[in-house]
Design a protein around this motif. Sequence first.
Motif, short mmCIF file in Angstrom:
data_model
loop_
_atom_site.label_atom_id
_atom_site.label_comp_id
_atom_site.label_asym_id
_atom_site.label_seq_id
_atom_site.Cartn_x
_atom_site.Cartn_y
_atom_site.Cartn_z
N PHE A 226 0.95 -1.18 0.05
CA PHE A 226 0.15 0.05 -0.07
C PHE A 226 0.77 1.30 -0.04
CE2 PHE A 226 -2.67 -3.30 1.72
CZ PHE A 226 -3.82 -3.08 1.22
N VAL A 227 0.63 1.87 -0.80
CA VAL A 227 1.56 3.31 -1.20
C VAL A 227 0.65 4.48 -1.32
CG1 VAL A 227 3.27 4.52 -2.61
CG2 VAL A 227 3.50 1.81 -2.08
N TYR A 228 0.94 5.55 -0.69
CA TYR A 228 0.21 6.76 -0.43
C TYR A 228 1.28 7.91 -1.22
CZ TYR A 228 -2.83 3.83 2.04
OH TYR A 228 -3.70 2.88 2.52
N SER A 229 0.52 8.74 -1.76
CA SER A 229 1.11 9.89 -2.52
C SER A 229 1.63 10.93 -1.50
CB SER A 229 0.32 10.66 -3.47
OG SER A 229 -0.98 11.05 -3.01
N ASP A 230 0.91 11.15 -0.21
CA ASP A 230 1.44 12.01 0.50
C ASP A 230 2.29 11.44 1.78
OD1 ASP A 230 -0.64 10.45 1.98
OD2 ASP A 230 -1.92 11.97 2.78
N ASP A 231 2.62 10.45 1.61
CA ASP A 231 3.59 9.74 2.35
C ASP A 231 5.13 9.99 2.12
OD1 ASP A 231 5.54 8.03 3.92
OD2 ASP A 231 3.79 6.55 4.28
N PRO A 232 5.94 10.69 2.74
CA PRO A 232 7.24 10.95 2.63
C PRO A 232 8.20 9.91 2.09
CG PRO A 232 6.70 11.88 4.66
CD PRO A 232 5.41 11.02 4.42
N ASN A 233 7.90 8.56 2.37
CA ASN A 233 8.52 7.14 1.87
C ASN A 233 8.21 6.86 0.43
OD1 ASN A 233 9.97 6.97 4.54
ND2 ASN A 233 8.18 6.00 5.34
N THR A 234 6.98 7.62 -0.08
CA THR A 234 6.71 6.96 -1.11
C THR A 234 7.48 7.39 -2.39
OG1 THR A 234 4.24 7.05 -0.60
CG2 THR A 234 4.79 7.40 -2.97
N ASN A 236 10.71 7.69 -2.43
CA ASN A 236 11.81 6.90 -2.25
C ASN A 236 11.39 5.31 -2.76
OD1 ASN A 236 13.53 8.67 -1.30
ND2 ASN A 236 13.09 8.35 0.94
N ILE A 237 10.06 4.89 -2.31
CA ILE A 237 9.82 3.68 -2.75
C ILE A 237 9.69 3.67 -4.28
CG2 ILE A 237 7.78 2.01 -2.99
CD1 ILE A 237 7.06 2.99 -0.17
N MET A 238 9.26 4.71 -4.94
CA MET A 238 8.61 4.60 -6.28
C MET A 238 9.94 4.88 -7.08
SD MET A 238 5.63 3.85 -6.42
CE MET A 238 5.00 4.02 -8.13
N GLU A 239 10.89 5.56 -6.59
CA GLU A 239 12.00 5.77 -7.33
C GLU A 239 13.14 4.60 -7.12
OE1 GLU A 239 14.11 9.42 -5.53
OE2 GLU A 239 12.83 10.74 -6.81
N SER A 240 13.12 3.91 -6.14
CA SER A 240 14.05 2.42 -6.18
C SER A 240 13.34 1.48 -7.11
CB SER A 240 13.80 2.18 -4.95
OG SER A 240 12.40 1.60 -4.52
N LEU A 241 12.05 1.77 -7.63
CA LEU A 241 11.44 0.75 -8.46
C LEU A 241 11.48 1.25 -10.00
CD1 LEU A 241 8.44 -0.23 -6.24
CD2 LEU A 241 10.37 -1.71 -6.77
N PHE A 242 11.31 2.27 -10.06
CA PHE A 242 10.78 2.98 -11.66
C PHE A 242 11.71 4.03 -11.91
CE2 PHE A 242 7.08 1.36 -9.66
CZ PHE A 242 6.62 0.38 -10.55
#
Length: 343
Positions: A226-234, A236-242
Amino acid sequence: MNPQLMSPQLRKTNSNVSVSPQDYPKLINEVRKAIEKHASIDKIKQKLGDEYARCLSDQSISRYLRARNWNVKKAEKMLEASLIWRMNYKPEQIRWEHVAAEAETGKLYRSSFMDKQGRSVLVMRPRCQNSKSTRAQIKYLVYCMENAIFHLPPEQEQMVWLIDFHGFSMSNISIKSTKETAHILQDHYPERLGLAILYNPPKFFEPFWKVVKPFLEPKTTSKVKFVYSDDPNTKNIMESLFYIDKLESAFGGKNEAKFDVRIYAERMKDDDAKRLASHKGESSSGAALSRVPTISESNHMNTDSDSDGEKTKSPEINEEEMLAESEKIAKADGGGIGGRIEN
């Protein structure tokens, strides 16, 4: 065989036998030999045609073994059921013109970009559902899976799902279609899911998720994030994958392109022609994809597999209670957009 599939550590099976990478070829051959013994093998070969060799390749059998924790009998049973399904459903014969109506709104499509691991990316937007026919929805799902698999590079077997919950509402919830989707993906496309990202799911989705989880294998649920656009970690998560410049803006990327069914239709028609040519080429060149099937009838419409392949009775579902709870959450949460669902 793909070295990426081979984990160096021993694997424990349910029979408490340790399995090392050196055992993998032996186990694959055991599954293949067991399938070869079936009395209806000639009929199955004839019905499956080119698909027969692809389904019994080392890589294919390996996926079924991994899905069943390297238990030969359970992997054999699972593969048998898939062979029967492919023989009857004929997924490789589905073409764009058969599913074009389902694709019009962009509710599900293969993205033009891959993730950093070279995995195909399927984008889903539940709000864009344009069909009430579960049968038609599943047919389009199967078409998309076959297309995504065709585009995987040789060293990669898995794909990523990006599910955009923007505009998601109570009317988009369907337990029936979700159960059938889970059945198709888990039973007939094992080890194809690398990761599923649920992007900005509303809080009222949580009761539905709790109902759906029992129908999913633990190995599958562990791949759901579960990923949320207003979560500061998001970020980093998306940049690590895409690659962010290729990732669609709806998921935090810089790609502003929107789904255009006319452009997508041309891509799919071209892909259909390439897939057909590829299959014919493999057949004429005698592609080294190995052997055979066997059959055991299995009624899997009302049962669900656990992580080791045993059939368990589906839990009773009170859909009215689930929907009532979701509505209650949505009202209390201003539309259900403020809460978070734990991974």
